[in-house]
Design a protein around this motif. Sequence first.
Motif, PDB file in Angstrom:
ATOM      1  N   THR A  77      -4.389  -1.499 -10.754  1.00  0.00           N
ATOM      2  CA  THR A  77      -3.642  -0.275 -11.062  1.00  0.00           C
ATOM      3  C   THR A  77      -2.805  -0.444 -12.314  1.00  0.00           C
ATOM      4  O   THR A  77      -2.754   0.466 -13.159  1.00  0.00           O
ATOM      5  N   THR A  78      -2.162  -1.603 -12.479  1.00  0.00           N
ATOM      6  CA  THR A  78      -1.324  -1.781 -13.674  1.00  0.00           C
ATOM      7  C   THR A  78      -2.153  -1.692 -14.947  1.00  0.00           C
ATOM      8  O   THR A  78      -1.695  -1.124 -15.940  1.00  0.00           O
ATOM      9  N   SER A  79      -3.366  -2.219 -14.917  1.00  0.00           N
ATOM     10  CA  SER A  79      -4.184  -2.165 -16.137  1.00  0.00           C
ATOM     11  C   SER A  79      -4.569  -0.728 -16.482  1.00  0.00           C
ATOM     12  O   SER A  79      -4.584  -0.356 -17.659  1.00  0.00           O
ATOM     13  N   THR A 102       0.831  -1.206   0.000  1.00  0.00           N
ATOM     14  CA  THR A 102       0.000   0.000   0.000  1.00  0.00           C
ATOM     15  C   THR A 102       0.862   1.251   0.000  1.00  0.00           C
ATOM     16  O   THR A 102       0.620   2.181  -0.771  1.00  0.00           O
ATOM     17  N   LYS A 103       1.879   1.273   0.847  1.00  0.00           N
ATOM     18  CA  LYS A 103       2.764   2.438   0.925  1.00  0.00           C
ATOM     19  C   LYS A 103       3.502   2.658  -0.395  1.00  0.00           C
ATOM     20  O   LYS A 103       3.571   3.785  -0.900  1.00  0.00           O
ATOM     21  N   ASP A 104       4.053   1.588  -0.959  1.00  0.00           N
ATOM     22  CA  ASP A 104       4.806   1.700  -2.216  1.00  0.00           C
ATOM     23  C   ASP A 104       3.913   2.163  -3.368  1.00  0.00           C
ATOM     24  O   ASP A 104       4.284   3.047  -4.148  1.00  0.00           O
ATOM     25  N   ILE A 105       2.740   1.554  -3.487  1.00  0.00           N
ATOM     26  CA  ILE A 105       1.822   1.888  -4.583  1.00  0.00           C
ATOM     27  C   ILE A 105       1.314   3.318  -4.425  1.00  0.00           C
ATOM     28  O   ILE A 105       1.308   4.099  -5.390  1.00  0.00           O
ATOM     29  N   ALA A 106       0.889   3.677  -3.204  1.00  0.00           N
ATOM     30  CA  ALA A 106       0.400   5.044  -2.971  1.00  0.00           C
ATOM     31  C   ALA A 106       1.502   6.064  -3.256  1.00  0.00           C
ATOM     32  O   ALA A 106       1.238   7.113  -3.868  1.00  0.00           O
ATOM     33  N   ARG A 151       5.639   4.282 -16.253  1.00  0.00           N
ATOM     34  CA  ARG A 151       6.325   2.984 -16.361  1.00  0.00           C
ATOM     35  C   ARG A 151       6.946   2.569 -15.019  1.00  0.00           C
ATOM     36  O   ARG A 151       6.887   1.407 -14.632  1.00  0.00           O
ATOM     37  N   GLU A 152       7.533   3.537 -14.308  1.00  0.00           N
ATOM     38  CA  GLU A 152       8.086   3.252 -12.980  1.00  0.00           C
ATOM     39  C   GLU A 152       6.977   2.776 -12.037  1.00  0.00           C
ATOM     40  O   GLU A 152       7.153   1.792 -11.311  1.00  0.00           O
ATOM     41  N   ALA A 153       5.867   3.486 -12.041  1.00  0.00           N
ATOM     42  CA  ALA A 153       4.745   3.123 -11.172  1.00  0.00           C
ATOM     43  C   ALA A 153       4.198   1.747 -11.559  1.00  0.00           C
ATOM     44  O   ALA A 153       3.825   0.949 -10.686  1.00  0.00           O
ATOM     45  N   HIS A 154       4.165   1.460 -12.849  1.00  0.00           N
ATOM     46  CA  HIS A 154       3.706   0.149 -13.314  1.00  0.00           C
ATOM     47  C   HIS A 154       4.581  -0.949 -12.713  1.00  0.00           C
ATOM     48  O   HIS A 154       4.081  -1.984 -12.253  1.00  0.00           O
ATOM     49  N   GLY A 155       5.888  -0.718 -12.694  1.00  0.00           N
ATOM     50  CA  GLY A 155       6.806  -1.693 -12.111  1.00  0.00           C
ATOM     51  C   GLY A 155       6.531  -1.932 -10.633  1.00  0.00           C
ATOM     52  O   GLY A 155       6.533  -3.078 -10.168  1.00  0.00           O
ATOM     53  N   VAL A 156       6.273  -0.851  -9.903  1.00  0.00           N
ATOM     54  CA  VAL A 156       5.963  -0.969  -8.474  1.00  0.00           C
ATOM     55  C   VAL A 156       4.665  -1.752  -8.282  1.00  0.00           C
ATOM     56  O   VAL A 156       4.596  -2.676  -7.459  1.00  0.00           O
ATOM     57  N   CYS A 157       3.651  -1.400  -9.042  1.00  0.00           N
ATOM     58  CA  CYS A 157       2.353  -2.076  -8.915  1.00  0.00           C
ATOM     59  C   CYS A 157       2.447  -3.538  -9.340  1.00  0.00           C
ATOM     60  O   CYS A 157       1.849  -4.411  -8.698  1.00  0.00           O
ATOM     61  N   GLU A 205      -1.494   1.059 -17.972  1.00  0.00           N
ATOM     62  CA  GLU A 205      -1.229   0.686 -19.371  1.00  0.00           C
ATOM     63  C   GLU A 205      -2.036   1.552 -20.329  1.00  0.00           C
ATOM     64  O   GLU A 205      -1.525   1.990 -21.364  1.00  0.00           O
ATOM     65  N   VAL A 206      -3.272   1.861 -19.980  1.00  0.00           N
ATOM     66  CA  VAL A 206      -4.102   2.741 -20.809  1.00  0.00           C
ATOM     67  C   VAL A 206      -3.517   4.155 -20.802  1.00  0.00           C
ATOM     68  O   VAL A 206      -3.414   4.805 -21.847  1.00  0.00           O
ATOM     69  N   TRP A 207      -3.108   4.614 -19.619  1.00  0.00           N
ATOM     70  CA  TRP A 207      -2.554   5.971 -19.519  1.00  0.00           C
ATOM     71  C   TRP A 207      -1.229   6.094 -20.264  1.00  0.00           C
ATOM     72  O   TRP A 207      -0.946   7.157 -20.829  1.00  0.00           O
ATOM     73  N   ILE A 208      -0.442   5.051 -20.275  1.00  0.00           N
ATOM     74  CA  ILE A 208       0.799   5.085 -21.063  1.00  0.00           C
ATOM     75  C   ILE A 208       0.463   5.250 -22.536  1.00  0.00           C
ATOM     76  O   ILE A 208       1.057   6.075 -23.238  1.00  0.00           O
TER      77      ILE A 208
END
Length: 181
Positions: A151-153, A30-34, A137-143, A156-159
């Motif tokens: 969140t990753t899905s 939760t902390k990492d993703i937030a 992309r960094e956030a995608h890796g964390v998620c 991907e749309v936002w990228i």
Amino acid sequence: MKKAVAKKSDVKRRQIAPLITPSDLNAKATKDIAGAMNGVLADVFALYLKTKNFHWHMSGPHFRDYHLLLDDQAVQIYAMTDLIAERIRKVGGTTLRSIGHIARLQRILDNDADYVEPNDMLAELREDNKILCARLREAHGVCDEHHDIGTTSLIEVWIDETEQRTWFLFEASRHSDSTGR
């Protein structure tokens, strides 16, 4: 008996931290993703405001085309804000609270110049969208590391949307900058 203890424990936890949303993700996830997504959210707000700034202050022979392009892009960028903030809350985190909080987390720099040439506006926004794409992309890796598929899905749309904005800004500015880079 077990349910009563669990319910009492949940009530006590909510009194201590009323905004903690129940999640199957652990506290570190939760902390990492937030953290990653709040950084994205700060950049999205910064990019939105800069895009609107350039939209409002556009001038020159391509005014109408650029003005409309930037307005369309600003709408798309702003649409991300609530989805990002709500996703942060869904996984148990808290979101940005102020302009100052945005300023502390943003990587996309403000532009307070009195006048910016139209092609410089497009080039700056193109580079800013590339920065946002890298942060996504960094956030995608964390998620992904924490198996946060929801969140990753979305990321991907936002990228894809961010890459499209970058492409459109590149193509719109090609007439005076043959490399676009």
